[in-house]
Design a protein around this motif. Structure first.
Motif, PDB file in Angstrom:
ATOM      1  N   GLU A 136       0.809  -1.145   0.189  1.00 25.95           N
ATOM      2  CA  GLU A 136      -0.003   0.026   0.003  1.00 25.95           C
ATOM      3  C   GLU A 136       1.049   1.258   0.017  1.00 25.95           C
ATOM      4  O   GLU A 136       0.291   2.279   0.018  1.00 25.95           O
ATOM      5  CB  GLU A 136      -0.914  -0.056   1.305  1.00 25.95           C
ATOM      6  N   GLY A 137       2.157   1.263   0.341  1.00 22.16           N
ATOM      7  CA  GLY A 137       3.130   2.235   0.174  1.00 22.16           C
ATOM      8  C   GLY A 137       3.362   3.057   1.475  1.00 22.16           C
ATOM      9  O   GLY A 137       4.033   4.031   1.255  1.00 22.16           O
ATOM     10  N   SER A 138       2.838   2.429   2.497  1.00 22.61           N
ATOM     11  CA  SER A 138       2.900   3.158   3.794  1.00 22.61           C
ATOM     12  C   SER A 138       4.371   2.500   4.566  1.00 22.61           C
ATOM     13  O   SER A 138       5.020   3.258   5.536  1.00 22.61           O
ATOM     14  CB  SER A 138       1.794   2.873   4.613  1.00 22.61           C
ATOM     15  N   LEU A 139       5.049   1.583   4.078  1.00 21.14           N
ATOM     16  CA  LEU A 139       6.220   1.042   4.437  1.00 21.14           C
ATOM     17  C   LEU A 139       7.182   1.104   3.352  1.00 21.14           C
ATOM     18  O   LEU A 139       7.096   0.155   2.434  1.00 21.14           O
ATOM     19  CB  LEU A 139       6.044  -0.369   5.076  1.00 21.14           C
ATOM     20  N   ASP A 140       8.280   1.726   3.643  1.00 17.74           N
ATOM     21  CA  ASP A 140       9.175   1.982   2.729  1.00 17.74           C
ATOM     22  C   ASP A 140      10.256   0.812   2.520  1.00 17.74           C
ATOM     23  O   ASP A 140      11.604   1.060   3.018  1.00 17.74           O
ATOM     24  CB  ASP A 140      10.113   3.503   2.768  1.00 17.74           C
ATOM     25  N   GLN A 170       5.087  -0.294  11.753  1.00 20.01           N
ATOM     26  CA  GLN A 170       5.359   1.265  12.130  1.00 20.01           C
ATOM     27  C   GLN A 170       6.920   1.136  12.570  1.00 20.01           C
ATOM     28  O   GLN A 170       7.707   2.127  12.343  1.00 20.01           O
ATOM     29  CB  GLN A 170       4.506   1.619  13.462  1.00 20.01           C
ATOM     30  N   ALA A 171       7.396   0.283  13.503  1.00 19.43           N
ATOM     31  CA  ALA A 171       8.807   0.242  14.027  1.00 19.43           C
ATOM     32  C   ALA A 171       9.999   0.432  12.601  1.00 19.43           C
ATOM     33  O   ALA A 171      10.891   1.118  12.434  1.00 19.43           O
ATOM     34  CB  ALA A 171       9.073  -0.948  14.775  1.00 19.43           C
ATOM     35  N   LEU A 172       9.253  -0.551  11.609  1.00 16.68           N
ATOM     36  CA  LEU A 172      10.214  -0.749  10.436  1.00 16.68           C
ATOM     37  C   LEU A 172      10.153   0.578   9.864  1.00 16.68           C
ATOM     38  O   LEU A 172      11.197   0.879   9.117  1.00 16.68           O
ATOM     39  CB  LEU A 172       9.817  -1.768   9.553  1.00 16.68           C
TER      40      LEU A 172
END
Length: 223
Positions: A25-29, A181-183
């Motif tokens: 979805e593009g929220s984690l790079d 989130q942490a990543l």
């Protein structure tokens, strides 16, 4: 900067799936370079294949020593260009043969509020002990089990009629939020370790909702 990530799994890989979903979805790079399992029947391998991620299966029973097994993991991760490693239900204690090459770049998710209820069956430990707040923890990995510096924790309510399954499901929902989130904080270069303290730059100090995390989740991980 995209996180060159390798993921180690042993079982169903639901946290791997949460990571894959956030990447999609593009929220984690993150660029997941490889998923490695130590069990041939690990569902996490199938999840990775369905997402087009390269996989490998390294059976720990094939190696006479833990160090030999860890050395093979390092070889495969390096071959894939991995810089950071996420343990997602990986049921092996890692030796210095693994941790030294990736020093300070291995993270894990544990289904309890560490340092309480370390080790196996943490959900059962919490339910049987009668805790009123249970939870989960993302932490850096060191040579001791479930011991390294803590990045983020989430607390969920525990009830007198909870068992391992019902409490575990409530915890798992938050695992799927706090691990990506942490990543993402790591990918953004916002995480700094100072001894046992982990500093996440730019986080708020306000807490809302029925589930608490510290540091607070940021959009879109807060839903």
């Amino acid at each position: 900067m995209s996180l060159a990530l390798g993921v180690l799994v042993s079982g169903s890989g639901s946290n791997l799936q949460a990571i894959l979903d956030r990447v999609r979805e593009g929220s984690l790079d993150a660029d997941i370079r490889v998923v490695i399992a130590n069990r041939a029947d690990a569902l996490g391998l199938e999840r990775a294949r369905e997402a087009g991620i390269p996989t490998a299966c390294v059976l720990h029973a094939d190696f006479p020593r833990r160090e030999d097994f860890d050395r093979e993991l390092v070889r495969l991760l390096r071959q894939a260009g991995v810089e950071w490693v996420a343990l997602a239900g990986f049921m092996r204690i890692l030796t210095p043969e693994f941790l030294t090459p990736f020093a300070g770049r291995v993270v894990n998710i544990h289904p309890a509020l560490l340092p309480a209820c370390a080790g196996l069956h943490a959900q059962r430990q919490q339910a049987e002990h009668g805790v009123r707040l249970a939870g989960c923890t993302v932490h850096f990995v060191d040579e001791q089990m479930d011991h390294g510096p803590i990045v983020i924790q989430a607390a969920v309510p525990a009830f007198a009629d909870d068992d391992e399954a019902s409490l575990g499901a409530r915890i798992l929902d938050m695992e799927h939020r706090i691990y990506p989130q942490a990543l993402q904080w790591i990918a953004e270069g916002r995480v700094r370790v100072n001894g046992r303290q982990v500093v996440v730059n730019g986080v708020a100090r306000t807490f809302t909702g029925p589930h608490w995390t510290n540091p607070p989740l940021e959009p879109p991980f807060d839903r």
